[in-house]
Design an enzyme around this catalytic site. Structure first.
Site, PDB file in Angstrom:
ATOM      1  N   ASP A 126     -48.584  -1.482   3.973  1.00 44.29           N
ATOM      2  CA  ASP A 126     -47.990  -2.464   3.075  1.00 44.29           C
ATOM      3  C   ASP A 126     -47.793  -3.878   3.635  1.00 44.29           C
ATOM      4  O   ASP A 126     -48.526  -4.796   3.314  1.00 44.29           O
ATOM      5  CB  ASP A 126     -46.655  -1.923   2.563  1.00 44.29           C
ATOM      6  CG  ASP A 126     -46.821  -0.624   1.809  1.00 44.29           C
ATOM      7  OD1 ASP A 126     -47.925  -0.053   1.832  1.00 44.29           O
ATOM      8  OD2 ASP A 126     -45.857  -0.152   1.188  1.00 44.29           O
ATOM      9  N   GLU A 153     -38.448   9.200   6.794  1.00 45.43           N
ATOM     10  CA  GLU A 153     -39.716   8.528   6.526  1.00 45.43           C
ATOM     11  C   GLU A 153     -40.245   7.815   7.765  1.00 45.43           C
ATOM     12  O   GLU A 153     -41.445   7.804   8.034  1.00 45.43           O
ATOM     13  CB  GLU A 153     -39.525   7.528   5.380  1.00 45.43           C
ATOM     14  CG  GLU A 153     -40.777   6.810   4.953  1.00 45.43           C
ATOM     15  CD  GLU A 153     -40.520   5.851   3.793  1.00 45.43           C
ATOM     16  OE1 GLU A 153     -41.504   5.321   3.234  1.00 45.43           O
ATOM     17  OE2 GLU A 153     -39.339   5.612   3.437  1.00 45.43           O
TER      18      GLU A 153
END
Length: 725
Positions: A486, A683
């Site tokens: 990202d 995560e």
């Protein structure tokens, strides 16, 4: 919530799941088992147990709700007679559908040790809590997934009625007021509520009408024990942690991490939102293209619902990301392939069945209204020119590796072993599978080459090949979401002449995988063609992306003088050719790559490899998503690549082995410590403190820690120190 998830789970047999509900002072365990028999998929049962936590009040009251619904063609009804006082004994349902045939569903009363709140309010004479409360609803098609608000709506009517009748000062106790109405009748959803005091237990038993006999609670006793024994035996044989993680304290951790990965596998069905406008702006050929594409997306001229489609997949996180993500899935399936190759290949086929006529697969599968309800509207639309890292091709390499290494097929006592490993035990079956899927693989591969190409010729770039350069589509000034990385720093401003190191590396891996598949199924001409692409890609990675001054791999862009220039942000991007296995043990670039990885002032941390160098100006800035944190999927690739170098002759064998040993320990111990401290996998992990961060219960690719634990201990002589390098 102090933690929740599967303690052990096998998708073919069942398992045990625990919810540590600190807020309500109770731990809830569900033991789920599958019982084969009949011609409609067999029967199953769930034993639900509640155990008060140590800090629970002396009289702990708990309410539990279970609902069953039937959407589409079929029927489901409650067989018990309606009774305003509630239902004594088991709640019995029966139903039928084309797929399931006839079946029954029983919610048992539970053992005599179950206790219920004694009457303390006059309203409880009309609704005694030692009985089950059953409510029947007729839910509109497509709304079954909204069970929670439907239940709360029914409950609120009861609450409002009791408050109106008795007033606030004489209101019933919470365990009496927060109840459903006793209202058995026709409907397609039936809700069963039970209220307990202290510990409790009951069963939910589904019996297929085509089985020899219905299942009962006694059958569950033996089935639960057998399911645990099978799981423990299979895990020990296939995924046992190796030294130094073969200590008792790591066993439950490893089993839980893997069980939550495989326990997240699900079936998804519904329509998807796709932009089929094929707007010319989406070619991203002009300077300032990100502004043009933003305007084209805003028009939404070709946005429509497509499908319905179906997908069988694992997911990154059951509570937070309950849907399929394309680039996550290849990582998810690596440990699952070690456990059950047949299951793995079913999932791979399901993904490739989503492909359109051009070869595109949507990178995020948001199928149906329920899935869309969890995704902001601006992220729901999928674009047929957007790619995603082709990690599913890692699975084809894993399959071929296992077929070529006969010792990798480990027999177990599982009665379903012949199904699980049929592709490994019978190469002809594997060949048939790959040959059947091969046209889709080719279509997908050449879609990548057509849509994600990078411009070499227009800028007089010197390279072995004028064709093997690649650029992600779908970027803007802040992100390349399609790359998966990202917010990782890239060239600014974006330019249509960019070339991306990570994408050409993925293409190298993908091409290698295609060559190996073609060789395996006897497509010799295709294999030769892929070999040519592969050779050109490997050479172009050096020609286009190696920066002699920075001594690392870099993205390329076009500068103010219309010349190709490197943009170097040391981090995961810099080591991608190494991560994807494109650097041989004697590569002249390998020394610099290993030094970059092992430098604590650059990428190395005590908790794993950072996503971006500490020396980079963007380290830890802005969103800080891929700008410092430690990610397990990338670290797995580092560990695997280090092991590959350490296992082959070459000048870097010793250095790679020491790095492998130390990094493996750092990763496993940190994920384990955070799991113990917080009750969750995360995560990503903070490179300064090791703390888990962002999404909790992220049991997708973070579960690769299990595969890292199964890797060999090649250097047990001691920890590697940085000064040794």
């Amino acid at each position: 919530m102090a933690g929740y998830g599967w303690d052990e789970y096998d998708i073919r047999h069942g398992g045990r799941q625990t919810i540590h509900d600190a807020g309500n002072s109770i731990d809830i365990t569900t033991e789920f088992v599958k019982i084969p028999g009949g011609s409609h998929g067999g029967s199953w049962g769930v034993r639900v147990k509640g155990t008060p936590r140590e800090d629970a009040p002396p009289r702990l009251m708990s309410t539990v709700l279970f609902y069953a619904g039937m959407e589409g063609l079929g029927s489901l009804k409650v067989n018990n007679e309606k009774n305003d006082l509630g239902t004594e004994g088991s709640v019995m349902m029966e139903g039928s559908s084309n797929e399931l045939g006839d079946f029954t569903l029983e919610v048992t009363e539970g053992p005599e040790t179950n206790a219920h709140p004694p009457p303390t309010h006059e309203c409880e004479a009309e609704k005694p809590l030692d009985r089950s409360i059953v409510t029947s609803l007729q839910v509109p098609e497509g709304n079954m997934w909204q069970a929670k608000p439907l239940i709360f709506t029914q409950m609120k009517e009861v609450i409002d009625g009791l408050i109106e009748r008795y007033g606030q000062e004489n209101a019933p106790p919470p365990w009496s007021i927060f109840t459903m109405p006793n209202d058995i009748g026709p409907g397609n959803m039936h809700i069963v509520q039970k209220v307990f005091e202290g510990a409790f237990e009951f069963d939910v038993i589904y019996s297929s009408g085509s089985a020899d006999s219905p299942v009962n609670s006694n059958d569950l006793n033996g089935a639960i024990e057998k399911t645990t024994d099978r799981f423990v035996d299979r895990f020990k044989r296939l995924l046992a942690p190796q030294a130094p993680f073969n200590k008792d304290k790591y066993q439950d951790f490893a089993k839980s991490m893997f069980s939550n990965l495989i326990g997240g596998i699900g079936y998804f069905y519904g329509d998807a939102v796709v932009d089929r406008s094929y707007a010319p702006e989406y070619e991203e050929e002009n300077e300032g293209f990100w502004q043009e594409t933003a305007e084209a997306r805003a028009r939404q001229g070709g946005v429509k619902l497509e499908g319905p489609a179906e997908l069988f997949t694992s997911i990154p996180s059951r509570p937070f990301f309950p849907r399929g993500f394309l680039w996550d899935e290849g990582f998810h399936l690596l440990p699952i392939a070690d456990w059950d190759m047949d299951l793995t290949l079913d999932i791979v086929r399901s993904w490739f069945n989503l492909m359109d006529e051009d070869g595109w697969i949507g990178r995020e599968q948001i199928l149906g209204q329920e899935a869309r309800s969890k995704v902001p509207q601006e992220f729901q639309i999928q674009y047929p020119h957007y790619a995603n890292p082709p990690t599913l091709f890692l699975i084809f390499e894993s399959l071929i590796d296992k077929l070529q290494d006969k010792s990798s097929v480990k027999k177990t006592d599982d009665p379903l072993e012949d199904i699980r490993s049929v592709h490994l035990q019978n190469p002809a079956v594997a060949t048939s599978y790959l040959r059947d899927l091969y046209p889709l693989l080719k279509r997908h591969y050449f879609w990548f080459r057509k849509t994600q190409w990078g411009d070499i010729k227009s800028y007089d770039r010197e390279a072995f090949s004028t064709k093997e350069g690649y650029r992600w589509r779908g970027r803007d000034t802040r992100h390349i979401l399609t790359s998966g990385l990202d917010d990782y720093p890239r060239a600014q401003p974006p330019h249509p002449g960019e070339l991306h190191t990570d994408l050409i590396s993925w293409m190298g891996m993908m091409t290698r995988s295609m060559r190996r598949v073609a060789e395996f199924i006897g497509e010799k001409d295709d294999a030769k063609e892929y070999q040519g692409y592969e050779t050109a890609i490997v050479k172009n990675i050096d020609d286009l992306h190696w920066d002699k001054t920075a001594r690392t791999y870099c993205d390329a862009t076009i500068d103010d003088y219309e010349e190709s220039a490197h943009v170097c942000h040391k981090g995961y991007i810099s080591i991608f050719p190494f991560l994807t296995g494109l650097l041989p043990p004697d590569s002249p670039r390998l020394n610099s790559i290993l030094d970059l990885i092992s430098d604590p002032d650059e990428l190395w941390s005590d908790y794993g490899i950072r996503s971006l160098s500490q020396k980079d100006e963007f380290y830890g800035t802005d969103e800080n998503y891929w700008r410092s944190p430690v990610w397990m999927n990338m670290n797995y690739l580092v560990v695997k690549s280090l092991l590959d170098i350490a296992n082959q002759p070459g000048p870097h064998k010793s250095q790679a082995g020491k790095m492998y040993t130390s990094l493996r320990k750092n990763l496993v111990n940190n994920v384990f410590d955070e799991w113990e401290r917080t009750g969750f996998a995360w995560e990503q992990y903070n490179p300064e403190t090791g703390a888990g961060q962002r999404t909790q219960h992220f049991t997708g690719w973070t579960s690769l820690v299990v595969k890292i634990m199964t890797m060999p201990d090649i250097n047990s002589s001691g920890d590697w120190e940085h000064t040794e390098l």
